[in-house]
Structures are given as C-alpha cells and as structure tokens.
Design a protein around this motif. Structure first.
Motif, PDB file in Angstrom:
ATOM      1  N   LEU A 194       0.820  -1.205   0.000  1.00 49.06           N
ATOM      2  CA  LEU A 194       0.000   0.000   0.000  1.00 49.06           C
ATOM      3  C   LEU A 194       0.852   1.253   0.000  1.00 49.06           C
ATOM      4  O   LEU A 194       0.584   2.194  -0.763  1.00 49.06           O
ATOM      5  CB  LEU A 194      -0.919  -0.007   1.227  1.00 49.06           C
ATOM      6  N   VAL A 195       1.875   1.300   0.828  1.00 51.47           N
ATOM      7  CA  VAL A 195       2.738   2.487   0.876  1.00 51.47           C
ATOM      8  C   VAL A 195       3.455   2.684  -0.466  1.00 51.47           C
ATOM      9  O   VAL A 195       3.584   3.814  -0.946  1.00 51.47           O
ATOM     10  CB  VAL A 195       3.744   2.372   2.034  1.00 51.47           C
ATOM     11  N   ALA A 196       3.875   1.592  -1.090  1.00 44.12           N
ATOM     12  CA  ALA A 196       4.526   1.709  -2.400  1.00 44.12           C
ATOM     13  C   ALA A 196       3.561   2.284  -3.441  1.00 44.12           C
ATOM     14  O   ALA A 196       3.941   3.142  -4.254  1.00 44.12           O
ATOM     15  CB  ALA A 196       5.036   0.346  -2.855  1.00 44.12           C
ATOM     16  N   ARG A 197       2.287   1.823  -3.419  1.00 43.08           N
ATOM     17  CA  ARG A 197       1.293   2.350  -4.363  1.00 43.08           C
ATOM     18  C   ARG A 197       1.021   3.828  -4.118  1.00 43.08           C
ATOM     19  O   ARG A 197       0.909   4.621  -5.054  1.00 43.08           O
ATOM     20  CB  ARG A 197      -0.015   1.552  -4.228  1.00 43.08           C
ATOM     21  N   LEU A 198       0.895   4.207  -2.848  1.00 37.69           N
ATOM     22  CA  LEU A 198       0.637   5.608  -2.519  1.00 37.69           C
ATOM     23  C   LEU A 198       1.803   6.491  -2.958  1.00 37.69           C
ATOM     24  O   LEU A 198       1.596   7.597  -3.478  1.00 37.69           O
ATOM     25  CB  LEU A 198       0.396   5.755  -1.019  1.00 37.69           C
ATOM     26  N   ASP A 199       3.006   6.023  -2.747  1.00 36.19           N
ATOM     27  CA  ASP A 199       4.193   6.773  -3.160  1.00 36.19           C
ATOM     28  C   ASP A 199       4.203   6.967  -4.670  1.00 36.19           C
ATOM     29  O   ASP A 199       4.427   8.079  -5.177  1.00 36.19           O
ATOM     30  CB  ASP A 199       5.443   6.018  -2.712  1.00 36.19           C
ATOM     31  N   ALA A 200       3.940   5.895  -5.412  1.00 37.36           N
ATOM     32  CA  ALA A 200       3.954   5.978  -6.878  1.00 37.36           C
ATOM     33  C   ALA A 200       2.870   6.924  -7.392  1.00 37.36           C
ATOM     34  O   ALA A 200       3.107   7.733  -8.298  1.00 37.36           O
ATOM     35  CB  ALA A 200       3.774   4.582  -7.479  1.00 37.36           C
ATOM     36  N   GLU A 201       1.673   6.831  -6.812  1.00 31.24           N
ATOM     37  CA  GLU A 201       0.571   7.696  -7.263  1.00 31.24           C
ATOM     38  C   GLU A 201       0.847   9.163  -6.929  1.00 31.24           C
ATOM     39  O   GLU A 201       0.565  10.065  -7.734  1.00 31.24           O
ATOM     40  CB  GLU A 201      -0.740   7.249  -6.616  1.00 31.24           C
ATOM     41  N   ALA A 202       1.388   9.412  -5.746  1.00 31.68           N
ATOM     42  CA  ALA A 202       1.696  10.792  -5.368  1.00 31.68           C
ATOM     43  C   ALA A 202       2.752  11.385  -6.289  1.00 31.68           C
ATOM     44  O   ALA A 202       2.660  12.553  -6.698  1.00 31.68           O
ATOM     45  CB  ALA A 202       2.161  10.841  -3.913  1.00 31.68           C
ATOM     46  N   LEU A 203       3.764  10.589  -6.637  1.00 33.96           N
ATOM     47  CA  LEU A 203       4.801  11.063  -7.560  1.00 33.96           C
ATOM     48  C   LEU A 203       4.214  11.333  -8.945  1.00 33.96           C
ATOM     49  O   LEU A 203       4.539  12.339  -9.589  1.00 33.96           O
ATOM     50  CB  LEU A 203       5.923  10.023  -7.661  1.00 33.96           C
ATOM     51  N   ALA A 204       3.360  10.432  -9.400  1.00 31.81           N
ATOM     52  CA  ALA A 204       2.771  10.596 -10.728  1.00 31.81           C
ATOM     53  C   ALA A 204       1.907  11.849 -10.806  1.00 31.81           C
ATOM     54  O   ALA A 204       1.869  12.532 -11.844  1.00 31.81           O
ATOM     55  CB  ALA A 204       1.945   9.356 -11.086  1.00 31.81           C
ATOM     56  N   ARG A 205       1.220  12.186  -9.705  1.00 29.43           N
ATOM     57  CA  ARG A 205       0.321  13.335  -9.704  1.00 29.43           C
ATOM     58  C   ARG A 205       1.003  14.619  -9.248  1.00 29.43           C
ATOM     59  O   ARG A 205       0.425  15.704  -9.348  1.00 29.43           O
ATOM     60  CB  ARG A 205      -0.878  13.047  -8.801  1.00 29.43           C
ATOM     61  N   GLY A 207       1.672  15.463  -6.176  1.00 24.16           N
ATOM     62  CA  GLY A 207       1.030  15.977  -4.975  1.00 24.16           C
ATOM     63  C   GLY A 207       1.372  15.150  -3.757  1.00 24.16           C
ATOM     64  O   GLY A 207       2.140  14.176  -3.839  1.00 24.16           O
ATOM     65  N   PRO A 208       0.807  15.481  -2.596  1.00 24.26           N
ATOM     66  CA  PRO A 208       1.105  14.763  -1.367  1.00 24.26           C
ATOM     67  C   PRO A 208       0.298  13.472  -1.244  1.00 24.26           C
ATOM     68  O   PRO A 208      -0.649  13.231  -2.003  1.00 24.26           O
ATOM     69  CB  PRO A 208       0.683  15.763  -0.283  1.00 24.26           C
ATOM     70  N   VAL A 209       0.675  12.664  -0.280  1.00 22.73           N
ATOM     71  CA  VAL A 209      -0.127  11.497   0.086  1.00 22.73           C
ATOM     72  C   VAL A 209      -1.213  11.977   1.041  1.00 22.73           C
ATOM     73  O   VAL A 209      -0.940  12.331   2.183  1.00 22.73           O
ATOM     74  CB  VAL A 209       0.730  10.405   0.756  1.00 22.73           C
ATOM     75  N   SER A 210      -2.427  12.012   0.562  1.00 24.23           N
ATOM     76  CA  SER A 210      -3.549  12.538   1.337  1.00 24.23           C
ATOM     77  C   SER A 210      -4.581  11.440   1.567  1.00 24.23           C
ATOM     78  O   SER A 210      -4.502  10.347   0.992  1.00 24.23           O
ATOM     79  CB  SER A 210      -4.220  13.684   0.575  1.00 24.23           C
ATOM     80  N   ARG A 211      -5.596  11.738   2.383  1.00 24.16           N
ATOM     81  CA  ARG A 211      -6.664  10.769   2.610  1.00 24.16           C
ATOM     82  C   ARG A 211      -7.436  10.511   1.319  1.00 24.16           C
ATOM     83  O   ARG A 211      -7.839   9.377   1.048  1.00 24.16           O
ATOM     84  CB  ARG A 211      -7.608  11.262   3.705  1.00 24.16           C
ATOM     85  N   GLN A 212      -7.657  11.543   0.526  1.00 24.01           N
ATOM     86  CA  GLN A 212      -8.371  11.363  -0.729  1.00 24.01           C
ATOM     87  C   GLN A 212      -7.600  10.422  -1.655  1.00 24.01           C
ATOM     88  O   GLN A 212      -8.189   9.527  -2.252  1.00 24.01           O
ATOM     89  CB  GLN A 212      -8.587  12.714  -1.427  1.00 24.01           C
ATOM     90  N   LEU A 213      -6.288  10.638  -1.756  1.00 27.36           N
ATOM     91  CA  LEU A 213      -5.477   9.748  -2.588  1.00 27.36           C
ATOM     92  C   LEU A 213      -5.510   8.335  -2.041  1.00 27.36           C
ATOM     93  O   LEU A 213      -5.655   7.371  -2.799  1.00 27.36           O
ATOM     94  CB  LEU A 213      -4.033  10.249  -2.646  1.00 27.36           C
ATOM     95  N   ALA A 214      -5.419   8.202  -0.724  1.00 26.05           N
ATOM     96  CA  ALA A 214      -5.442   6.871  -0.109  1.00 26.05           C
ATOM     97  C   ALA A 214      -6.755   6.166  -0.386  1.00 26.05           C
ATOM     98  O   ALA A 214      -6.786   4.952  -0.661  1.00 26.05           O
ATOM     99  CB  ALA A 214      -5.210   6.998   1.395  1.00 26.05           C
ATOM    100  N   ALA A 215      -7.877   6.902  -0.334  1.00 27.70           N
ATOM    101  CA  ALA A 215      -9.178   6.307  -0.610  1.00 27.70           C
ATOM    102  C   ALA A 215      -9.243   5.784  -2.046  1.00 27.70           C
ATOM    103  O   ALA A 215      -9.769   4.694  -2.298  1.00 27.70           O
ATOM    104  CB  ALA A 215     -10.285   7.324  -0.354  1.00 27.70           C
ATOM    105  N   GLU A 216      -8.717   6.559  -2.981  1.00 29.03           N
ATOM    106  CA  GLU A 216      -8.719   6.125  -4.381  1.00 29.03           C
ATOM    107  C   GLU A 216      -7.870   4.879  -4.576  1.00 29.03           C
ATOM    108  O   GLU A 216      -8.246   3.943  -5.304  1.00 29.03           O
ATOM    109  CB  GLU A 216      -8.224   7.265  -5.267  1.00 29.03           C
ATOM    110  N   VAL A 217      -6.692   4.848  -3.943  1.00 28.26           N
ATOM    111  CA  VAL A 217      -5.807   3.693  -4.077  1.00 28.26           C
ATOM    112  C   VAL A 217      -6.436   2.450  -3.453  1.00 28.26           C
ATOM    113  O   VAL A 217      -6.419   1.363  -4.038  1.00 28.26           O
ATOM    114  CB  VAL A 217      -4.440   3.998  -3.439  1.00 28.26           C
ATOM    115  N   LEU A 218      -7.025   2.599  -2.286  1.00 28.74           N
ATOM    116  CA  LEU A 218      -7.672   1.458  -1.630  1.00 28.74           C
ATOM    117  C   LEU A 218      -8.839   0.931  -2.457  1.00 28.74           C
ATOM    118  O   LEU A 218      -9.061  -0.282  -2.543  1.00 28.74           O
ATOM    119  CB  LEU A 218      -8.136   1.838  -0.225  1.00 28.74           C
ATOM    120  N   ASP A 219      -9.586   1.828  -3.069  1.00 28.55           N
ATOM    121  CA  ASP A 219     -10.719   1.411  -3.906  1.00 28.55           C
ATOM    122  C   ASP A 219     -10.247   0.625  -5.123  1.00 28.55           C
ATOM    123  O   ASP A 219     -10.996  -0.191  -5.674  1.00 28.55           O
ATOM    124  CB  ASP A 219     -11.525   2.629  -4.356  1.00 28.55           C
ATOM    125  N   SER A 220      -9.021   0.890  -5.561  1.00 27.39           N
ATOM    126  CA  SER A 220      -8.502   0.234  -6.771  1.00 27.39           C
ATOM    127  C   SER A 220      -7.864  -1.117  -6.492  1.00 27.39           C
ATOM    128  O   SER A 220      -7.544  -1.857  -7.419  1.00 27.39           O
ATOM    129  CB  SER A 220      -7.483   1.136  -7.471  1.00 27.39           C
TER     130      SER A 220
END
Length: 221
Positions: A194-205, A207-220
């Motif tokens: 999960l932390v690796a996915r959040l890091d990759a998504e934050a870098l791609a966007r 932006g920071p690792v936020s609750r909204q980003l975490a919710a999207e990653v968890l849903d996926s």
C-alpha cells in the motif's frame, strides 16, 4: 496538470536496531535473540512475510558480527570460508529441492557447530513444511530451537506504516495512519504494498499522500 513520470524504485529500508519497533508480537523473539546461549548454538526465527524477520536478523547480525546469506544462494557459496564467523541464513526454506543448496546448509550447520559459532535461520514455516529431501539436514533443522514473530498487532502495524512512509521520506497527516489501519488488509506485506502504491501515485500526480489519494488507491486494490 501534466502527470510526472514515476519510477517505483525500492526505498532503502532502515535496518538499525533503534528503528526496530518492539511490540507484543515480536518482543519474545527479540529477547530470545538478545539473550544468546541458544541450545546447540542455533535458532530458527519464524514469522509471516514482511513481519520483520529480516530487520531482526540484521539487528542480531550487527551485534554478533555475523555474515548474512540467502538460503537460495547457498549452493554457490564457499561454505568453508563463510563458516568462520556467526552466520544468518535468510529464507532458509529456499534450499529445499536444490540438492547443492541442501548439502551446503548441512555442511554449514556442521562447520559452525564444530567451531562453536552461532547459526540463525529465518523462515515463514517450520522445517517439516520446507520439503527438504536430505534426511540428515531435515533432522538437524527439526532439532533447532524456534522463536516466532507473531501476526502484527495494532501497535506494530501502525509503527510499520510510519516507518515505511519515513523510509520513502514521505510526510503524511497524523490521522492518516489510523484511518488506513481501519481499511487496509491487516498484514505487513499489505502495508508495504500500500505504501509503495501511494508513493507511486503521489509522484505521478505531483502531490502529497492525502486521505483522498489513499481512498482512491484502496478502492482500486
């Protein structure tokens, strides 16, 4: 906003003793390794994937001056030269099915015993489940004392999430950790993924690792 290119490079994990979080899940294993004086000079550390076996093995190796070897590489190792210091064999079950590796672990075990040097092995399961073909090796492994790291409790899982983010130099809101723990799969392997996915998504966007980003990653997931 243009998405940035994200490269999921492995984050260097800190394996220092001061970064090993002690909880009821691992306190007995830590105390056992610290105490030394193991029966016949050998110990098997068992625990689920991502439970902290590698971290704890490195902590012990640092204090004991031990050489660290991977079970899967033993077949190519110079056992005679390696058996001159204490040894850690990580993922010891990986020798199973490889005649050279099984023989190498058998000889390593015997050389260390002759020289009164300690041997620490790590694995996810007891030796009876490894599938060893060499009877003498199976006998020696089954005669090895065992200490365990148990499944993570809340304190350990929380500490691991904090550490995983810190290893990647990611600052997250204090409320994000308990929020994640209520929604993620409760394993250390899942925390790492999960932390690796959040890091990759934050870098791609960008932006920071936020609750909204975490919710999207968890849903996926």
């Amino acid at each position: 906003m243009t998405a940035q290119l994200a490269f999921d490079l492995p984050a260097p994990a800190s394996l220092r003793r001061e970064d090993f979080f002690v909880s009821p899940a691992n306190a007995l294993a830590l105390a056992t390794l610290d105490a030394g004086g193991w029966p016949q000079g050998k110990m098997l550390l068992i625990g689920p994937e991502g439970a902290g076996k590698t971290h704890l093995a490195h902590v012990w190796a640092g204090s004991a001056g031990a050489t660290i070897m991977a079970g899967g590489s033993l077949g190519q190792a110079d056992i005679e030269s390696r058996a001159r210091t204490p040894v850690v064999v990580e993922d010891a079950a990986d020798v199973a099915g490889d005649p050279r590796a099984e023989t190498a672990l058998f000889h390593l075990h015997n050389r260390l015993a002759e020289r009164r040097l300690p041997l620490l092995l790590t694995a996810a399961t007891p030796p009876r489940d490894w599938g060893l073909a060499l009877p003498d090796l199976l006998s020696r492994m089954q005669g090895t004392s065992v200490t365990r790291i148990e499944a993570p409790d809340d304190a350990l899982l929380s500490a691991v999430l904090v550490k995983l983010f810190a290893d990647r130099q990611i600052t997250v809101p204090p409320t994000l950790i308990p929020w994640l723990m209520l929604r993620m799969d409760r394993s250390l392997a899942a925390a790492r993924s999960l932390v690796a996915r959040l890091d990759a998504e934050a870098l791609a966007r960008g932006g920071p690792v936020s609750r909204q980003l975490a919710a999207e990653v968890l849903d996926s997931l």
